[in-house]
Design an enzyme around this catalytic site. Structure first.
Site, PDB file in Angstrom:
ATOM      1  N   HIS A 386      49.256-136.077 -31.868  1.00  0.00           N
ATOM      2  CA  HIS A 386      50.612-136.291 -32.368  1.00  0.00           C
ATOM      3  C   HIS A 386      51.142-137.696 -32.129  1.00  0.00           C
ATOM      4  O   HIS A 386      52.321-137.943 -32.385  1.00  0.00           O
ATOM      5  CB  HIS A 386      51.586-135.300 -31.712  1.00  0.00           C
ATOM      6  CG  HIS A 386      51.477-133.898 -32.228  1.00  0.00           C
ATOM      7  ND1 HIS A 386      52.074-133.479 -33.398  1.00  0.00           N
ATOM      8  CD2 HIS A 386      50.840-132.813 -31.736  1.00  0.00           C
ATOM      9  CE1 HIS A 386      51.819-132.199 -33.597  1.00  0.00           C
ATOM     10  NE2 HIS A 386      51.064-131.763 -32.600  1.00  0.00           N
ATOM     11  N   LYS A 578      67.050-137.433 -34.242  1.00  0.00           N
ATOM     12  CA  LYS A 578      65.684-137.328 -33.721  1.00  0.00           C
ATOM     13  C   LYS A 578      65.721-137.738 -32.249  1.00  0.00           C
ATOM     14  O   LYS A 578      66.758-138.178 -31.748  1.00  0.00           O
ATOM     15  CB  LYS A 578      64.710-138.213 -34.497  1.00  0.00           C
ATOM     16  CG  LYS A 578      65.171-139.652 -34.678  1.00  0.00           C
ATOM     17  CD  LYS A 578      64.225-140.444 -35.538  1.00  0.00           C
ATOM     18  CE  LYS A 578      64.361-140.084 -36.990  1.00  0.00           C
ATOM     19  NZ  LYS A 578      63.198-139.413 -37.555  1.00  0.00           N
ATOM     20  N   ARG A 579      64.620-137.589 -31.576  1.00  0.00           N
ATOM     21  CA  ARG A 579      64.539-138.022 -30.189  1.00  0.00           C
ATOM     22  C   ARG A 579      64.870-139.506 -30.099  1.00  0.00           C
ATOM     23  O   ARG A 579      64.523-140.284 -30.974  1.00  0.00           O
ATOM     24  CB  ARG A 579      63.128-137.738 -29.665  1.00  0.00           C
ATOM     25  CG  ARG A 579      62.908-138.019 -28.205  1.00  0.00           C
ATOM     26  CD  ARG A 579      61.640-137.315 -27.738  1.00  0.00           C
ATOM     27  NE  ARG A 579      60.518-137.551 -28.631  1.00  0.00           N
ATOM     28  CZ  ARG A 579      59.653-138.555 -28.498  1.00  0.00           C
ATOM     29  NH1 ARG A 579      59.777-139.427 -27.512  1.00  0.00           N
ATOM     30  NH2 ARG A 579      58.648-138.699 -29.351  1.00  0.00           N
ATOM     31  N   LYS A 584      61.552-145.301 -32.788  1.00  0.00           N
ATOM     32  CA  LYS A 584      62.319-144.682 -33.872  1.00  0.00           C
ATOM     33  C   LYS A 584      63.483-145.577 -34.312  1.00  0.00           C
ATOM     34  O   LYS A 584      64.106-145.348 -35.327  1.00  0.00           O
ATOM     35  CB  LYS A 584      62.811-143.303 -33.442  1.00  0.00           C
ATOM     36  CG  LYS A 584      61.653-142.317 -33.205  1.00  0.00           C
ATOM     37  CD  LYS A 584      62.138-140.957 -32.758  1.00  0.00           C
ATOM     38  CE  LYS A 584      60.990-140.022 -32.390  1.00  0.00           C
ATOM     39  NZ  LYS A 584      60.210-139.556 -33.539  1.00  0.00           N
ATOM     40  N   THR A 686      59.075-134.685 -39.051  1.00  0.00           N
ATOM     41  CA  THR A 686      59.376-133.487 -39.840  1.00  0.00           C
ATOM     42  C   THR A 686      60.854-133.460 -40.234  1.00  0.00           C
ATOM     43  O   THR A 686      61.223-132.817 -41.210  1.00  0.00           O
ATOM     44  CB  THR A 686      59.029-132.185 -39.077  1.00  0.00           C
ATOM     45  OG1 THR A 686      59.679-132.194 -37.805  1.00  0.00           O
ATOM     46  CG2 THR A 686      57.535-132.048 -38.891  1.00  0.00           C
ATOM     47  N   LYS A 690      62.823-132.105 -43.728  1.00  0.00           N
ATOM     48  CA  LYS A 690      63.974-131.192 -43.763  1.00  0.00           C
ATOM     49  C   LYS A 690      65.138-131.807 -44.532  1.00  0.00           C
ATOM     50  O   LYS A 690      65.801-131.133 -45.332  1.00  0.00           O
ATOM     51  CB  LYS A 690      64.406-130.861 -42.330  1.00  0.00           C
ATOM     52  CG  LYS A 690      63.373-130.108 -41.519  1.00  0.00           C
ATOM     53  CD  LYS A 690      63.656-130.169 -40.027  1.00  0.00           C
ATOM     54  CE  LYS A 690      62.454-129.718 -39.233  1.00  0.00           C
ATOM     55  NZ  LYS A 690      62.538-130.044 -37.799  1.00  0.00           N
TER      56      LYS A 690
END
Length: 843
Positions: A386, A578-579, A584, A686, A690
């Site tokens: 991952h 998100k985290r 990110k 993901t 969504k």
């Protein structure tokens, strides 16, 4: 509310959601709303000791859940009976996280009880929407890894694949997040304090496992070397089962979670002599293992607890898997057909210790020869990677590993010894290749590389997006790809449409069902392609955007309640959820917000589309930079939100305590989806799937699954910016210097300096020093400054398109219509065919 399959049956007999006619078992257990109402009242009285006058909303929720659970448990028993009778091949999914969210609504949809539940409760004077809010999110996961696992469980049951998930029954989740003066403050997430009606305790399947101790080097009566693991400490694992109901099918699989219990009895003598703490010390230590998700591993004790956690759930699960196999010995089950009946998937490296544990069982308990044991192990395990971030690939120091699992360390050394023979045969005399492939990292303090162990011990290794898998083979594991041709595969991630459209966006679900004339899309997401023909229809666009606005009104109410901020549903809702992690790049988003704010201050008449920037994220408790980014967003947002000079054109809302149930409110309301990681850093994502499924347009880099989303929706319906993977690599090779970009861009320089000042927090010294330093002095490892101008230009295109309502609406509709590929049903079918060799079994 969406039109359920039940309400459509009489009107459209051909409207089925599976290859064979769907015959609900609802009638056998809870036939219609009348009997369901009776069941709710029965549980209210005899399970909860309440009547209709004294029952609280929570009582009504539990009674309703228990009533629906009757049907689910009946299906579970039937499913397990069929699987056992047919001695099926099963998948066992090992994951340290399952981000399940709330289960009530998901379960009533999947079991086709939704209409009956709503009707029964209405007749009792209760609103379903009120009672579902009584359920707290299960604290069993953190981010995308756990949410993916939850989606996979839903798809496995929906597609009738025999499967069991294994994990830990955490007493406390990651943490509850609060903001105090902009700072993240962590509180215990005691989600289990009052229990949940969706789990079943299974004490009869408790398992005792060993940790610590030493290895004795002894020989048996035949003169064979038989090491013995002795002087160990025992811990008991007690299983809790959560049934996983498939949608439109009778299959109910299960998620089995292990709670740790001490095997040491309460010391009554110590208690009676006044040693109250001593009396329970061993008991407390034993039960700490499943206490909390991800204990802080900045300390040695934290690291040790995490390793013990991982071994605990793996060892308990393998014992359970072996027990299940051999209870069918009357059907010919032996070790010889173990790998024919058992497929085990390692969800990332957290369960990697399963490889030496199964070897230990086969060698030490079953007295197998090494080659036979290793053949079984490598046929059983598959490994999903991952991450491409080297720092995220788990490593355990050899001294720590040897202290906790001394016998396993011996086995790992032997696996590595044999691996080195294979490497030397492939690349004679190449010491570098041996060093790279070695399971033991000897650069500095010796450490066990769990990713290398997972690759070597599995018959298949997969990435989770096409780009990610290519980078795995090219950059992260090129030597292993050469050593094991064909072992590496791609399985692009997916999401369950049941949770992430049918459940969370009932308005849009109802419109889709009305437009397509069926509900088959909930089980075959490619059916959404039927919306393409109405994407340009003005009436449909109006209806679609009215639903989006209604969802934004709902989210505006959440923002007001949680943050005290008034936002307009007519603004563009720009969402990054998100985290919180540097790669990110929430701080890239922040720089753009600062740029817009500065432009408005310098030109109050500037014509921009009003925006609401919505953030939600948790930072790991020990991740100081990530926590500083959170504070920067909060404090800068507070200044912007209260600055009358910009006329309310910008609002910033950081919603606290991000979780599945909050995501279910944000995602249907999003106009723009921020997927802005540095190219080559995000494995898949993901959340991007969504948001696109719910009609948000993506602004993103060519990273992870963004690449495939762009291919599906079309270049004109996505906003791509920034460097490609190749450009990132070239800039790194040349020697990236963030100061070059800082000095060359006047606006960028101004906002970075502004961020580094105390303008937003007067009286504080360098309040956002961590963030500012990371961008310049820290070398900007994720190239925020290099991508800023391209990002800003892409946002200008967003602004321009949003002004053209019909164009935006068409693109939003096409995003929903064209992301069927990203159903977890497709992903699971690919795993089942290419990795697990897993047939489906109709119940």
């Amino acid at each position: 509310m969406p039109v359920s399959t039940k309400s459509k049956k009489s009107a459209a007999p051909t409207d089925v959601v599976s290859a064979t006619p769907f015959v609900s078992t609802t009638e056998a257990v809870v036939p219609g709303s009348a009997k369901l109402k009776q069941a709710i009242l029965r549980h209210l009285t005899y399970t909860l000791a309440r009547d209709v006058h004294t029952a609280t909303p929570r009582d009504w929720w539990i009674a309703t859940a228990m009533a629906v659970r009757e049907s689910i448990l009946a299906r579970l028993i039937a499913t397990q009976g069929v699987h056992n009778d047919q001695n099926v091949r099963r998948l066992y999914y090992l994951s340290l996280e399952y981000l399940m969210g709330r289960l009530t609504e998901n379960n009533v949809y999947n079991t086709d009880h939704f209409d009956d539940v709503v009707t029964a409760l209405k007749e009792l004077g209760i609103e379903f929407n009120e009672i579902r809010e009584q359920e707290v999110d299960m604290g069993l996961g953190n981010g995308g890894l756990g949410r993916l696992a939850a989606c996979f469980l839903d798809s496995l049951a929906t597609l009738d694949y025999p499967a069991i998930g294994y994990g830990i029954h955490y007493e406390f989740g990651l943490f509850k997040q609060e903001f105090v003066n902009g700072h993240q403050v962590e509180h215990p997430d005691s989600w289990m304090i009052f229990g949940t009606p969706w789990e079943v305790l299974r004490p009869e399947y408790a398992v005792t496992i060993q940790i610590y101790g030493q290895v004795e080097n002894v020989f048996d009566d035949l003169g064979n070397y038989r090491p013995r693991w002795v002087n160990t400490k025992s811990v008991m694992g007690v299983p809790y089962d959560i049934p996983i109901a498939g949608y439109g099918t009778k299959t109910v699989n299960l998620l089995r979670l292990w709670a740790s219990r001490s095997t040491e009895e309460f010391d009554l003598a110590a208690f009676n002599s006044g040693g109250y703490v001593d009396a329970v010390r061993e008991k407390v230590v034993g039960e700490t293992i499943s206490k909390v998700l991800y204990p802080n591993d900045k300390t040695e004790n934290g690291k040790e607890l995490r390793l013990v956690q991982q071994y605990f759930f793996v060892a308990c699960s393998l014992r359970d898997i072996i027990r299940r196999h051999f209870r069918n010995d009357d059907k010919g089950n032996t070790w010889d057909n173990f790998s024919d009946k058992v497929a085990v998937q390692l969800n990332d490296t957290h369960p990697a210790v399963a490889v030496p544990e199964l070897m230990r069982i086969l060698l030490d308990e079953e007295n197998f020869q090494w080659d036979k044991a290793w053949a079984i192990v490598t046929r059983v395990f598959g490994y999903t990677n991952h991450t491409l971030l080297p720092e995220a690939l788990e490593k355990w120091s050899v001294p720590l590993f040897g202290r906790v699992l001394p016998r396993h360390l011996q086995i790992i050394f032997e696996i590595n010894k044999q691996l080195m023979v294979v490497v030397a045969a492939k690349w004679p005399g190449d010491v570098d290749k041996m060093r790279i492939c070695s399971i033991i990292d000897e650069g500095g303090a010796k450490a066990v590389r769990m990713a290398n162990l997972s690759v070597v011990g599995s018959h298949a290794v997969n990435g989770v997006a096409a780009l990610h898998t290519e980078l795995l083979k090219k950059d992260l594991f090129p030597e292993f790809d050469a050593l094991y041709p064909g072992k590496f595969q791609n399985k692009t991630n997916g999401i369950t449409p049941r949770r992430w459209l049918l459940d969370c966006n009932p308005r849009l679900s109802a419109l889709i069902t009305k437009t397509l004339g069926h509900t088959k899309w909930a089980k075959d997401l490619d059916e959404l392609r039927g919306l393409e023909k109405v994407a340009g229809d003005a009436a449909f666009q109006k209806e679609f955007m009215a639903i989006k606005r209604a969802n934004k009104v709902d989210l505006a109410a959440v923002i007001k309640a949680e943050c005290g901020i008034d936002v307009s549903p007519d603004a563009l809702f720009d969402v990054q959820i998100k985290r919180l992690h540097e790669y990110k790049r929430q701080h890239l988003n922040l720089l753009h917000i600062l740029a817009l704010y500065r432009r408005l201050l310098q030109n109050p008449a500037l014509d921009i589309v009003p925006r609401v920037f919505v953030f939600a994220a948790k930072a790991a408790p020990g991740y100081d930079l990530a926590k500083n980014i959170i504070r920067a967003i909060n404090m800068i947002g507070a200044k912007i939100n209260n600055d009358a000079r910009i006329g309310g054109k910008l609002k910033v809302a950081f919603l606290p305590n991000y979780r599945v149930s909050l995501a279910e409110r944000i995602i249907p309301a999003a106009d723009l989806s921020e997927q802005i990681s540095t190219a080559g850093k995000e494995a898949s994502g993901t959340g991007n799937m969504k948001l696109a499924l719910n009609g948000a347009l993506t602004i993103g880099t060519l990273d992870g699954a963004n690449v495939e989303i762009g291919e599906e929706v079309g270049d004109e319906n996505i906003f791509i910016f920034g460097m490609t993977v190749e450009q990132v690599e070239a800039l790194n090779a040349k020697g990236y210097n963030p100061w070059d970009f800082y000095n060359a861009d006047e606006e960028l320089k101004a906002i970075v300096d502004w961020l580094g000042s105390n303008f937003f927090t007067p009286g504080e010294n360098q309040p956002f020093g961590h963030v500012h330093h990371s961008l310049l002095g820290g070398g900007d490892p994720y190239m925020v400054l290099a991508d800023f101008r391209s990002y800003s230009d892409a946002h200008a295109k967003v602004d321009a398109m949003y002004r053209h309502t019909a164009q935006w609406a068409k693109s939003a509709i096409l995003n929903t219509a064209r992301v069927g590929k990203f159903s977890s049903d497709r992903t699971i079918r690919e795993y089942a065919e290419k990795i697990w060799s897993l047939p489906s079994v109709k119940v």
